[in-house]
Write an enzyme that holds these catalytic residues in place. Structure first.
Site, mmCIF file in Angstrom:
data_model
loop_
_atom_site.group_PDB
_atom_site.id
_atom_site.type_symbol
_atom_site.label_atom_id
_atom_site.label_comp_id
_atom_site.label_asym_id
_atom_site.label_seq_id
_atom_site.Cartn_x
_atom_site.Cartn_y
_atom_site.Cartn_z
ATOM 1 N N CYS A 1 2.054 5.373 4.808
ATOM 2 C CA CYS A 1 3.361 4.711 4.689
ATOM 3 C C CYS A 1 4.316 5.498 3.796
ATOM 4 C CB CYS A 1 3.203 3.293 4.150
ATOM 5 S SG CYS A 1 2.542 3.237 2.484
ATOM 6 N N ASP B 1 4.398 5.453 0.560
ATOM 7 C CA ASP B 1 4.713 4.774 -0.701
ATOM 8 C C ASP B 1 3.993 5.422 -1.879
ATOM 9 O OD1 ASP B 1 6.246 3.155 0.777
ATOM 10 O OD2 ASP B 1 4.995 1.371 0.616
ATOM 11 N N CYS C 1 7.081 -0.738 -0.807
ATOM 12 C CA CYS C 1 7.463 -2.000 -0.162
ATOM 13 C C CYS C 1 7.354 -3.166 -1.134
ATOM 14 C CB CYS C 1 6.558 -2.232 1.036
ATOM 15 S SG CYS C 1 4.877 -2.607 0.540
ATOM 16 N N CYS D 1 -1.452 -2.167 0.264
ATOM 17 C CA CYS D 1 -0.505 -2.125 -0.857
ATOM 18 C C CYS D 1 -1.202 -2.606 -2.133
ATOM 19 C CB CYS D 1 0.713 -2.996 -0.571
ATOM 20 S SG CYS D 1 1.365 -2.812 1.098
#
Ligand code: FES
Length: 136
Positions: free
Chosen positions: A33, A35, A59, A103
């Site tokens: 992603c 991140d 996110c 996450c």
């Protein structure tokens, strides 16, 4: 889709920001992603985490997870903090959609990375002082 706690932590993170005097800084990322999470720790001489802060380029779930992870490890010893998992973060956040579980794993990994950095710095300090002592 997100629990009230996730939204609250995303909108009003309690531990966002960098830290002067941090002695453990860990950065982790997820290639899929893109991140990135950075965790800052202030660990005292007794091995207790006095403060934890974070910066996340990521996110909503990543921000909420790292913010909660900081709360979870503050006041804990390093050993206790290393036992904190993404499951503990999820228990407090409520739920994350399955495709957002990674996450919370990043939050767990950022704790480990920061502790690892703390140990690396300590080792450097010890080597430095040993060098000085042997040179004297
Ligand atoms: Fe990658 Fe959240 S989507 S950390």
């Amino acid at each position: 889709m997100y629990s009230k706690t996730v939204i609250d932590r995303f909108q009003n993170p309690r531990n966002a920001g960098g830290m002067h005097g941090a002695n453990g800084i860990g950065e982790v990322g997820n290639a899929a992603c893109g991140d990135i999470m950075k965790m800052y720790l202030k660990i005292n001489d007794d091995g207790v985490i006095e403060n934890a802060k974070f910066k996340t380029f990521g996110c909503c779930a990543a921000i909420a997870s790292t913010d909660m992870a900081c709360d979870l490890i503050k006041g804990k010893t390093i050993e206790e903090a290393l036992k904190v998992t993404n499951k503990d973060v999820l228990d407090l956040l409520g739920e994350l959609p399955p495709h957002k579980i990674h996450c919370s794993i990043l939050a767990e990994e950022s704790i480990r990375a920061a502790v690892q950095d703390y140990y690396a710095r300590k080792e450097k300090e010890i080597k430095k002082s040993t060098k000085k002592t042997t040179q004297e």
